[in-house]
Structures are given as C-alpha cells and as structure tokens.
Design a protein around this motif. Structure first.
Motif, PDB file in Angstrom:
ATOM      1  N   THR A  14       0.709  -1.700   0.310  1.00 31.43           N
ATOM      2  CA  THR A  14      -0.194   0.555   0.183  1.00 31.43           C
ATOM      3  C   THR A  14       1.149   1.254   0.323  1.00 31.43           C
ATOM      4  N   ARG A  15       1.949   1.450   1.142  1.00 29.65           N
ATOM      5  CA  ARG A  15       2.836   2.805   1.394  1.00 29.65           C
ATOM      6  C   ARG A  15       3.675   2.996  -0.552  1.00 29.65           C
ATOM      7  N   LYS A  16       3.594   1.605  -0.933  1.00 26.59           N
ATOM      8  CA  LYS A  16       4.636   1.550  -2.167  1.00 26.59           C
ATOM      9  C   LYS A  16       4.059   2.163  -3.285  1.00 26.59           C
ATOM     10  N   ALA A  17       2.553   1.308  -3.411  1.00 26.71           N
ATOM     11  CA  ALA A  17       1.269   1.972  -4.348  1.00 26.71           C
ATOM     12  C   ALA A  17       0.869   3.614  -4.498  1.00 26.71           C
ATOM     13  N   GLY A  18       1.076   4.010  -2.659  1.00 25.70           N
ATOM     14  CA  GLY A  18       0.764   5.603  -2.001  1.00 25.70           C
ATOM     15  C   GLY A  18       2.003   5.996  -3.537  1.00 25.70           C
ATOM     16  N   ARG A  19       3.727   6.115  -2.914  1.00 24.60           N
ATOM     17  CA  ARG A  19       4.464   6.516  -3.740  1.00 24.60           C
ATOM     18  C   ARG A  19       4.870   6.711  -4.971  1.00 24.60           C
ATOM     19  N   GLU A  20       4.319   5.585  -5.528  1.00 24.43           N
ATOM     20  CA  GLU A  20       4.078   5.329  -7.050  1.00 24.43           C
ATOM     21  C   GLU A  20       2.828   6.508  -7.685  1.00 24.43           C
ATOM     22  N   MET A  21       1.846   6.333  -6.857  1.00 23.09           N
ATOM     23  CA  MET A  21       0.776   7.549  -7.063  1.00 23.09           C
ATOM     24  C   MET A  21       0.846   9.305  -6.558  1.00 23.09           C
ATOM     25  N   GLY A  22       1.663   9.193  -6.550  1.00 17.80           N
ATOM     26  CA  GLY A  22       2.236  10.674  -6.058  1.00 17.80           C
ATOM     27  C   GLY A  22       2.135  11.112  -4.663  1.00 17.80           C
ATOM     28  N   LEU A  23       1.569  10.388  -4.034  1.00 18.47           N
ATOM     29  CA  LEU A  23       0.187  10.238  -2.412  1.00 18.47           C
ATOM     30  C   LEU A  23       1.066  11.161  -2.102  1.00 18.47           C
ATOM     31  N   ASN A  24      -0.119  11.672  -0.602  1.00 15.22           N
ATOM     32  CA  ASN A  24       1.140  12.534   0.606  1.00 15.22           C
ATOM     33  C   ASN A  24       1.403  11.495   1.274  1.00 15.22           C
ATOM     34  N   PRO A  25       1.622  11.370   2.403  1.00 17.24           N
ATOM     35  CA  PRO A  25       2.584  10.238   3.434  1.00 17.24           C
ATOM     36  C   PRO A  25       1.561   9.872   3.760  1.00 17.24           C
ATOM     37  N   ASN A 122      -8.066   8.059  -2.827  1.00 16.71           N
ATOM     38  CA  ASN A 122      -7.042   8.736  -3.467  1.00 16.71           C
ATOM     39  C   ASN A 122      -6.225   6.953  -1.817  1.00 16.71           C
ATOM     40  N   ASP A 123      -6.442   7.123  -0.333  1.00 16.29           N
ATOM     41  CA  ASP A 123      -6.431   6.415   0.424  1.00 16.29           C
ATOM     42  C   ASP A 123      -6.958   4.907  -0.501  1.00 16.29           C
ATOM     43  N   ALA A 124      -8.212   5.034  -0.452  1.00 15.60           N
ATOM     44  CA  ALA A 124      -8.941   3.923  -0.689  1.00 15.60           C
ATOM     45  C   ALA A 124      -8.219   2.692  -2.320  1.00 15.60           C
ATOM     46  N   ALA A 125      -7.332   3.605  -3.522  1.00 18.92           N
ATOM     47  CA  ALA A 125      -7.284   3.096  -4.556  1.00 18.92           C
ATOM     48  C   ALA A 125      -5.487   2.543  -3.850  1.00 18.92           C
ATOM     49  N   ALA A 126      -4.970   2.867  -2.943  1.00 17.81           N
ATOM     50  CA  ALA A 126      -3.512   3.124  -2.706  1.00 17.81           C
ATOM     51  C   ALA A 126      -3.792   1.418  -1.833  1.00 17.81           C
ATOM     52  N   GLY A 127      -5.097   1.531  -1.163  1.00 12.94           N
ATOM     53  CA  GLY A 127      -5.580   0.107   0.095  1.00 12.94           C
ATOM     54  C   GLY A 127      -5.399  -1.176  -0.839  1.00 12.94           C
ATOM     55  N   LEU A 128      -6.162  -0.976  -1.957  1.00 14.67           N
ATOM     56  CA  LEU A 128      -7.040  -2.209  -2.730  1.00 14.67           C
ATOM     57  C   LEU A 128      -5.388  -2.647  -3.495  1.00 14.67           C
ATOM     58  N   ALA A 129      -4.342  -1.642  -3.831  1.00 16.30           N
ATOM     59  CA  ALA A 129      -3.305  -2.228  -4.764  1.00 16.30           C
ATOM     60  C   ALA A 129      -2.402  -3.264  -3.405  1.00 16.30           C
ATOM     61  N   GLY A 130      -2.878  -2.824  -2.640  1.00 21.20           N
ATOM     62  CA  GLY A 130      -1.606  -3.593  -1.221  1.00 21.20           C
ATOM     63  C   GLY A 130      -2.301  -5.109  -0.734  1.00 21.20           C
TER      64      GLY A 130
END
Length: 140
Positions: A14-25, A122-130
């Motif tokens: 999930t953290r990796k997806a967030g970084r790839e998506m350019g999300l906030n920490p 965006n939180d949900a999208a990163a979580g789904l990827a994780g």
C-alpha cells in the motif's frame, strides 16, 4: 484468517502504491476479523493522529461488514444509523472511503485495511493495490 506476514505485505505494498501514485505520506493499518491490529506503519511526514484515523476506517468496515464508501453513503442517507452505530462502538469508526473490507479467495471477510493521508478515494485506491499484491481481495 489473515496472517501477520500477509498483513505486513499489505502495508508495504500500500505504501509503495501511494508513492507510485504521488500521494501524501500515508498511514496504513490492517485489522483481523475481530478488529485487532495485525500491522501498522505511518510514513515519515504523515501527520499525528493518523493511526486513529486509519484504524477508525478499518474498524468501521470490519465491524459493520460494510466498506468505507458504503458507510459514507449510509451516513448521507441515514445519519441516525451511523451515529447510533458509532455510539455503540465508542466512536471508534470513521465512515469514509479508505476503510476496505479484506476478503479471502472464498469471499469471506478476514479483516480490514484502513488507509489515510491523502484524499479518501486515493487512500482507498492505494489500499486496494496493497491488498491485491498480497493475493487477497478488497472491497472499498
């Protein structure tokens, strides 16, 4: 049943997806089917209080058997229901996207993931990827 190794993998992915998506920490928590924390990480730069927000998103999902988007829709349509449920659970859930039901291959709920730090969608999208990276299914 979710295993600790799977929970840690969900957090990392999930953290990796967030970084790839350019999300906030982000802050990410994985709860088991009983609402107990299995894994949690808060990225550098994520604001204080993020554990409680992530846990609240996940807790509402697992306790109600209803993902964050469905909880938000229910809150908009029946605020009294969500207020009553949150009262029963001691104010412990946050009914917005980013609370994701975690399901095994048979479609059984085995826990929930809570993600916070960016917009709820965006939180949900990163979580789904994780969740997908861990070989499980999520319902946001």
């Amino acid at each position: 049943m979710i295993k600790a190794k799977q929970a840690r993998r969900i957090v990392r992915a999930t953290r990796k997806a967030g970084r790839e998506m350019g999300l906030n920490p982000l802050a990410v928590v994985v709860l088991d089917a009983g609402g107990h924390p299995m894994a949690f990480e808060r990225e550098d730069g994520a604001s204080a209080g993020r554990f409680e927000i992530a846990a609240g998103k996940a807790f509402g999902a697992v306790m109600l058997g209803m993902a964050g988007k469905a909880q938000m829709a229910r809150a908009e349509q029946q605020a009294y229901f969500v207020n009553a449920m949150n009262g029963l659970f001691g104010g412990r859930f946050v009914p917005v996207p980013g609370g994701i039901l975690l399901k095994n291959a048979k479609g059984r709920v085995v826990g929930a993931v809570g993600v916070t730090g960016d917009t709820s969608d965006n939180d949900a999208a990163a979580g789904l990827a994780g969740i997908e990276a861990a070989g499980l299914t999520g319902e946001a």
